[in-house]
Design a protein around this motif. Sequence first.
Motif, mmCIF file in Angstrom:
data_model
loop_
_atom_site.group_PDB
_atom_site.id
_atom_site.type_symbol
_atom_site.label_atom_id
_atom_site.label_comp_id
_atom_site.label_asym_id
_atom_site.label_seq_id
_atom_site.Cartn_x
_atom_site.Cartn_y
_atom_site.Cartn_z
ATOM 1 N N HIS A 1 0.404 3.025 -7.212
ATOM 2 C CA HIS A 1 0.691 3.931 -8.313
ATOM 3 C C HIS A 1 1.403 3.150 -9.416
ATOM 4 O O HIS A 1 2.511 2.653 -9.218
ATOM 5 N N ILE A 2 0.767 3.058 -10.589
ATOM 6 C CA ILE A 2 1.311 2.290 -11.706
ATOM 7 C C ILE A 2 1.915 3.264 -12.718
ATOM 8 O O ILE A 2 1.216 4.108 -13.288
ATOM 9 N N LYS A 3 3.231 3.133 -12.933
ATOM 10 C CA LYS A 3 3.940 3.953 -13.907
ATOM 11 C C LYS A 3 4.249 3.107 -15.140
ATOM 12 O O LYS A 3 4.337 1.888 -15.057
ATOM 13 N N ALA A 4 4.440 3.767 -16.262
ATOM 14 C CA ALA A 4 4.601 3.059 -17.532
ATOM 15 C C ALA A 4 5.860 2.208 -17.550
ATOM 16 O O ALA A 4 6.942 2.642 -17.162
ATOM 17 N N TYR A 5 5.707 0.991 -18.035
ATOM 18 C CA TYR A 5 6.827 0.065 -18.230
ATOM 19 C C TYR A 5 7.687 0.514 -19.401
ATOM 20 O O TYR A 5 8.914 0.364 -19.396
ATOM 21 N N SER A 6 7.058 1.070 -20.432
ATOM 22 C CA SER A 6 7.757 1.601 -21.598
ATOM 23 C C SER A 6 6.874 2.644 -22.251
ATOM 24 O O SER A 6 5.697 2.786 -21.912
ATOM 25 N N LYS A 7 7.433 3.364 -23.228
ATOM 26 C CA LYS A 7 6.649 4.387 -23.915
ATOM 27 C C LYS A 7 5.603 3.784 -24.838
ATOM 28 O O LYS A 7 4.773 4.506 -25.406
ATOM 29 N N TYR A 8 5.621 2.465 -24.994
ATOM 30 C CA TYR A 8 4.661 1.793 -25.866
ATOM 31 C C TYR A 8 3.424 1.290 -25.112
ATOM 32 O O TYR A 8 2.514 0.740 -25.727
ATOM 33 N N CYS B 1 0.838 -1.197 0.000
ATOM 34 C CA CYS B 1 0.000 0.000 0.000
ATOM 35 C C CYS B 1 0.876 1.251 0.000
ATOM 36 O O CYS B 1 1.827 1.363 0.774
ATOM 37 N N GLY B 2 0.559 2.172 -0.903
ATOM 38 C CA GLY B 2 1.337 3.396 -1.028
ATOM 39 C C GLY B 2 2.495 3.282 -1.984
ATOM 40 O O GLY B 2 3.155 4.283 -2.287
ATOM 41 N N GLY B 3 2.759 2.086 -2.500
ATOM 42 C CA GLY B 3 3.916 1.858 -3.345
ATOM 43 C C GLY B 3 3.686 2.206 -4.803
ATOM 44 O O GLY B 3 2.557 2.339 -5.273
ATOM 45 N N SER B 4 4.798 2.343 -5.531
ATOM 46 C CA SER B 4 4.788 2.610 -6.960
ATOM 47 C C SER B 4 5.588 1.534 -7.681
ATOM 48 O O SER B 4 6.519 0.965 -7.118
ATOM 49 N N THR B 5 5.226 1.275 -8.939
ATOM 50 C CA THR B 5 5.977 0.311 -9.726
ATOM 51 C C THR B 5 5.817 0.617 -11.205
ATOM 52 O O THR B 5 4.793 1.151 -11.632
ATOM 53 N N SER B 6 6.835 0.302 -11.974
ATOM 54 C CA SER B 6 6.775 0.403 -13.430
ATOM 55 C C SER B 6 7.014 -0.957 -14.060
ATOM 56 O O SER B 6 7.393 -1.058 -15.219
ATOM 57 N N SER B 7 6.769 -2.026 -13.304
ATOM 58 C CA SER B 7 6.938 -3.379 -13.822
ATOM 59 C C SER B 7 5.843 -3.710 -14.826
ATOM 60 O O SER B 7 4.728 -3.182 -14.754
ATOM 61 N N LYS B 8 6.161 -4.575 -15.761
ATOM 62 C CA LYS B 8 5.161 -5.005 -16.740
ATOM 63 C C LYS B 8 4.105 -5.882 -16.080
ATOM 64 O O LYS B 8 2.918 -5.802 -16.395
ATOM 65 N N ASN B 9 4.515 -6.764 -15.187
ATOM 66 C CA ASN B 9 3.606 -7.683 -14.496
ATOM 67 C C ASN B 9 3.595 -7.354 -13.013
ATOM 68 O O ASN B 9 4.649 -7.285 -12.375
ATOM 69 N N ILE B 10 2.388 -7.164 -12.464
ATOM 70 C CA ILE B 10 2.243 -6.671 -11.093
ATOM 71 C C ILE B 10 1.203 -7.512 -10.365
ATOM 72 O O ILE B 10 0.172 -7.872 -10.934
ATOM 73 N N ASN B 11 1.453 -7.803 -9.113
ATOM 74 C CA ASN B 11 0.493 -8.513 -8.275
ATOM 75 C C ASN B 11 0.262 -7.696 -7.005
ATOM 76 O O ASN B 11 1.205 -7.346 -6.302
ATOM 77 N N LEU B 12 -1.000 -7.380 -6.743
ATOM 78 C CA LEU B 12 -1.372 -6.562 -5.592
ATOM 79 C C LEU B 12 -2.260 -7.381 -4.673
ATOM 80 O O LEU B 12 -3.352 -7.802 -5.066
ATOM 81 N N VAL B 13 -1.793 -7.603 -3.454
ATOM 82 C CA VAL B 13 -2.524 -8.425 -2.488
ATOM 83 C C VAL B 13 -2.686 -7.634 -1.200
ATOM 84 O O VAL B 13 -1.772 -6.912 -0.778
ATOM 85 N N ASN B 14 -3.841 -7.769 -0.577
ATOM 86 C CA ASN B 14 -4.101 -7.035 0.654
ATOM 87 C C ASN B 14 -3.133 -7.426 1.761
ATOM 88 O O ASN B 14 -2.775 -8.609 1.907
#
Length: 329
Positions: free
Chosen positions: A52-59, A28-41
Amino acid sequence: MKNCIASTLLLLVAVTAIQAASVATPTCGGSTSSKNINLVNPSNPPRECEYHIKAYSKYVCQLRINWAMTLAQPTLETEDSGLTYAECTRDYFEVNGLKFCGTEVWQHIYVPFNATDGDSVVDLVVSLADRAGASGLPTASWDMTVTQLECPAGASVRSLDFEEEEITIEGRASTIKDGFFVAPPGCLQYFPQSKGTVKSFNYNDGNGIYPSRMNYAICFRRQTDTKALNVRNIRAYGFNVGAVVAASTLTTDEGCYSSESTNDLDADFLMVPQATLEDSHKHATYFCGSIKKDVVISSNNPGPLMVLFNSDDVYGQNEAGFAFTYVVS
């Protein structure tokens, strides 16, 4: 429903296999720019958990979010006019202005992502009601799989084949393999496989309530030789849509969405373009009500394959939603 679960699990496996990469697991509160993400309570989730999800690439052009969750059911709110509607107010998962709540067993949505803007961030928020004391609310839990989907350079939609495009991403050689999963623009849900199961949000095996004030497109993959979309196995446990639900009656067209109406009341419907009821050969576009026998609806729409769901401002009894299997042939 076993086939439904099996198909969903297969799709989840396919989505996570789009590109071999490590899976990010921000808290919770974290950011990532990974292509594959797993979010668990977490074991003791805060009142608000934001990712916060940031772009993995400009594509990156879309996020596909698959999730299972247990949150409070929608609240039935009453306006001054006396009309009641269902809204996610106590607990909810929010993204891109949409709120979801209740019980989901691997539901999914697509979220547009403009990665060409270097500051683009998509925020996923889980908000929980105060559980201090005897609140009667369920133990909150969620498990989300987020996949960042990339479009080839200059493309806003996926191609219809499996060809891979060799590109260079931030100085490194790469191959875009996401075309099969990228949804046509405007689709909240997209089913690229030729058959599967579709459920309304918070369907919960016919025991849930779909939120009021929704309007969204459910899309399916068309290939060059595709002739029709068949919506199958609509039964009483799988189709209860609209405040005008009558016992064992599937209502169509004017009974669901009157052309003379000047407001959105009594406008809960599943819209299937250029549809035909297989047993009666009757043509219809809007479907609502309830049905206890198997029904097959065939759509030979020549354009994009889709169905639309709309829910109005009024909650009526038995508005559990819908579940159906589909076949694209």
